[in-house]
Write a protein that holds these residues in place. Sequence first.
Motif, PDB file in Angstrom:
ATOM      1  N   PRO A  32      32.753  50.533   2.645  1.00  0.00           N
ATOM      2  CA  PRO A  32      32.098  51.569   3.129  1.00  0.00           C
ATOM      3  C   PRO A  32      33.130  52.077   4.441  1.00  0.00           C
ATOM      4  N   VAL A  33      32.046  54.236   4.401  1.00  0.00           N
ATOM      5  CA  VAL A  33      33.190  54.653   6.108  1.00  0.00           C
ATOM      6  C   VAL A  33      32.563  53.949   7.243  1.00  0.00           C
ATOM      7  N   ARG A  34      33.074  54.522   8.507  1.00  0.00           N
ATOM      8  CA  ARG A  34      32.539  54.258   9.371  1.00  0.00           C
ATOM      9  C   ARG A  34      32.994  55.834   9.975  1.00  0.00           C
ATOM     10  N   ARG A  35      32.550  55.458  11.154  1.00  0.00           N
ATOM     11  CA  ARG A  35      32.438  56.845  12.028  1.00  0.00           C
ATOM     12  C   ARG A  35      33.621  56.831  12.944  1.00  0.00           C
ATOM     13  N   ARG A  36      34.242  58.152  13.791  1.00  0.00           N
ATOM     14  CA  ARG A  36      35.561  57.995  14.262  1.00  0.00           C
ATOM     15  C   ARG A  36      35.321  59.282  14.865  1.00  0.00           C
ATOM     16  N   LYS A  37      35.935  59.055  16.253  1.00  0.00           N
ATOM     17  CA  LYS A  37      35.584  60.011  17.370  1.00  0.00           C
ATOM     18  C   LYS A  37      37.051  61.450  17.954  1.00  0.00           C
ATOM     19  N   PRO A  38      36.489  62.135  17.776  1.00  0.00           N
ATOM     20  CA  PRO A  38      37.869  63.344  19.081  1.00  0.00           C
ATOM     21  C   PRO A  38      38.394  62.563  19.433  1.00  0.00           C
ATOM     22  N   GLN A  84      43.552  39.546   5.556  1.00  0.00           N
ATOM     23  CA  GLN A  84      41.982  39.278   5.239  1.00  0.00           C
ATOM     24  C   GLN A  84      40.755  39.886   5.621  1.00  0.00           C
ATOM     25  N   ALA A  85      41.069  40.564   4.460  1.00  0.00           N
ATOM     26  CA  ALA A  85      39.940  41.760   4.636  1.00  0.00           C
ATOM     27  C   ALA A  85      38.063  40.891   5.009  1.00  0.00           C
ATOM     28  N   GLY A  86      37.563  41.120   5.571  1.00  0.00           N
ATOM     29  CA  GLY A  86      36.294  40.688   5.967  1.00  0.00           C
ATOM     30  C   GLY A  86      34.866  41.228   5.928  1.00  0.00           C
ATOM     31  N   HIS A  87      34.038  41.009   6.072  1.00  0.00           N
ATOM     32  CA  HIS A  87      32.530  42.068   5.898  1.00  0.00           C
ATOM     33  C   HIS A  87      32.676  43.270   6.867  1.00  0.00           C
ATOM     34  N   GLY A  88      31.695  44.291   5.787  1.00  0.00           N
ATOM     35  CA  GLY A  88      31.559  45.396   6.707  1.00  0.00           C
ATOM     36  C   GLY A  88      32.929  45.824   6.718  1.00  0.00           C
ATOM     37  N   MET A  89      32.978  47.553   7.130  1.00  0.00           N
ATOM     38  CA  MET A  89      34.155  48.134   6.929  1.00  0.00           C
ATOM     39  C   MET A  89      34.930  48.388   8.526  1.00  0.00           C
ATOM     40  N   ASN A  90      35.776  48.099   8.638  1.00  0.00           N
ATOM     41  CA  ASN A  90      36.972  48.661   9.584  1.00  0.00           C
ATOM     42  C   ASN A  90      37.166  50.181   9.616  1.00  0.00           C
ATOM     43  N   MET A 124      40.889  53.961  18.829  1.00  0.00           N
ATOM     44  CA  MET A 124      39.282  53.129  18.387  1.00  0.00           C
ATOM     45  C   MET A 124      39.496  52.600  16.995  1.00  0.00           C
ATOM     46  N   ILE A 125      38.949  51.221  17.671  1.00  0.00           N
ATOM     47  CA  ILE A 125      38.112  50.414  15.706  1.00  0.00           C
ATOM     48  C   ILE A 125      37.050  51.031  15.939  1.00  0.00           C
ATOM     49  N   VAL A 126      36.455  51.268  14.801  1.00  0.00           N
ATOM     50  CA  VAL A 126      34.787  51.646  14.575  1.00  0.00           C
ATOM     51  C   VAL A 126      34.426  50.788  13.802  1.00  0.00           C
ATOM     52  N   HIS A 127      33.378  49.714  13.785  1.00  0.00           N
ATOM     53  CA  HIS A 127      33.090  48.178  12.823  1.00  0.00           C
ATOM     54  C   HIS A 127      32.056  48.739  11.776  1.00  0.00           C
ATOM     55  N   ILE A 128      31.938  49.136  11.374  1.00  0.00           N
ATOM     56  CA  ILE A 128      30.624  49.485  10.945  1.00  0.00           C
ATOM     57  C   ILE A 128      29.976  47.928   9.525  1.00  0.00           C
ATOM     58  N   SER A 129      28.882  47.856  10.197  1.00  0.00           N
ATOM     59  CA  SER A 129      27.739  45.996   9.434  1.00  0.00           C
ATOM     60  C   SER A 129      27.723  46.097   8.298  1.00  0.00           C
ATOM     61  N   GLU A 130      28.468  45.309   7.869  1.00  0.00           N
ATOM     62  CA  GLU A 130      27.596  44.892   6.250  1.00  0.00           C
ATOM     63  C   GLU A 130      26.293  45.658   6.101  1.00  0.00           C
ATOM     64  N   ASP A 131      25.123  45.413   6.688  1.00  0.00           N
ATOM     65  CA  ASP A 131      24.347  46.129   5.796  1.00  0.00           C
ATOM     66  C   ASP A 131      23.777  46.593   6.884  1.00  0.00           C
TER      67      ASP A 131
END
Length: 494
Positions: A32-38, A84-90, A124-131
């Motif tokens: 899943p995707v997350r956000r980013r900033k200008p 290795q892939a973790g949980h959530g999305m980066n 930036m790294i934006v991490h969206i939690s798995e939940d």
Amino acid sequence: MPTPPRSPRSTAAPQRRPQPSPGRAPRRPAPPVRRRKPRWGMRAVTTVSVVVLASAGIGHAVMTSLDADIARVDPFKDMKNRPQAGHGMNVLLVGTDGREKISKEERRKYRLGGAPCHCTDTIMIVHISEDRERASVVSLPRDSYAVMPAHVDRTTGKRHGGHPVKLNAAYAEGGPQLTVRTVESMTKVKIDHYLEVDFTSFMRTVDVVGGVQICTAAPLKDSYTGLNLPAGRHTLAGGQALQYVRARHIDGASDLGRMKRQQRFMAALVERITSSGILLNPMKFRDVTRAVLGSVRADKGFGTDEMLDLGRAMRNFSPSSSEFTTVPIGRMGNAVKGVGSTLKWDPVKAERLFHALRQDQPLSAHRSRGAARIVSVAPQQIRVQVENGTRTPGLGRRVDAALASTGFRTTRAPVNAAARDVKRTIVAYDPRWDRSAKSLATALPGSELRPVKGLGATLKVIAGTDFERVRKVRAEDPGQGEFGVVRGDEVACS
């Protein structure tokens, strides 16, 4: 104000993804995707709005048409030996220049002279939690010391071995792919999606949402960008917002100070989008996403389905759901021959930070009692004498204790006021200590500010019958814990 309770998580079974057509190669599922900033932190912010706006439930057909506006890049081509892939999305959010797309008049007005550098100034790294209940944003300073992996220079075609650079040089030498490789090598965090925005998308997005409100406890003036804001609350349009997030000559903090302002702006933009009704207005939604996507580049896996899936999951997202920090710095001004002055990360703290991202853990403990209001003077610097202006026994002691527990330097010796019929609590102060008085009044909702010449450095609180509670306050820059993390609702305007 306490954070409102979240809606209970859905227990419904996840929907199945449609199967690929016969003869067509199956599409690799993208996290899943997350956000980013200008760019300057703004571009990421801009793309953040794309993700959040998808939660409006706009039809798939509309999103498909918007998907066509996104320029595509392949930052993961031929990449091997990845973390290795973790949980959530980066998501790796990269801000680039793109000033050539802005009119000459606007470039003069907002101090954007000079040739475009086609470089990256925000990473930036934006991490969206798995939940899908938390977004963690980690700023990586552009001057960070990095060792670039072996690569082929995209301009000269020359093969380079690994060598030390500043982090932003990765984009100049190898574009999105080398940027992703370098960040993954430094953080051991696997990047799931890549988003890149520029000045144009940032300015247009801020204008389309009707401006973004920011608050500053002290004047902000930067002769390089032309930013000139007095202390207080301001609604910034696109060009002025660009000045705000680009400014790096306001104080000695330089890029680190700029990143904190970018994070504040991201929180304010999320607040604007989620509270203004934009998500419920299909036409406004369309206008905002078109403004964003017109200047965005993304990996091929960031498409209609991903935007809709993430948007639906994040329907209840708010500033209190987000947390911001900058990678811990161990050494400032780290001189490197042939590279210049760099910022060297603290190896122990940085590893703990990125370990938390890999394990899908929050970067700071959630403070469930609600965010403290941001004030210009820390309560520990404010001395207060409490007086009971009512006939309620013990009210003075109760107010004194409440202020002391919030950090104010009370005398611990409350007295009765001359008048015992005070209805509205009064903050009496010497005009020379007006900033301290405003900070104290913020902690006493509904109180009246009353200047008294010659009162001196000790402020006076005359408790009235309206007194209910003391609100928590803290000075600006409320970073918590070893990573200096702040939540979005802690840096937004009170």
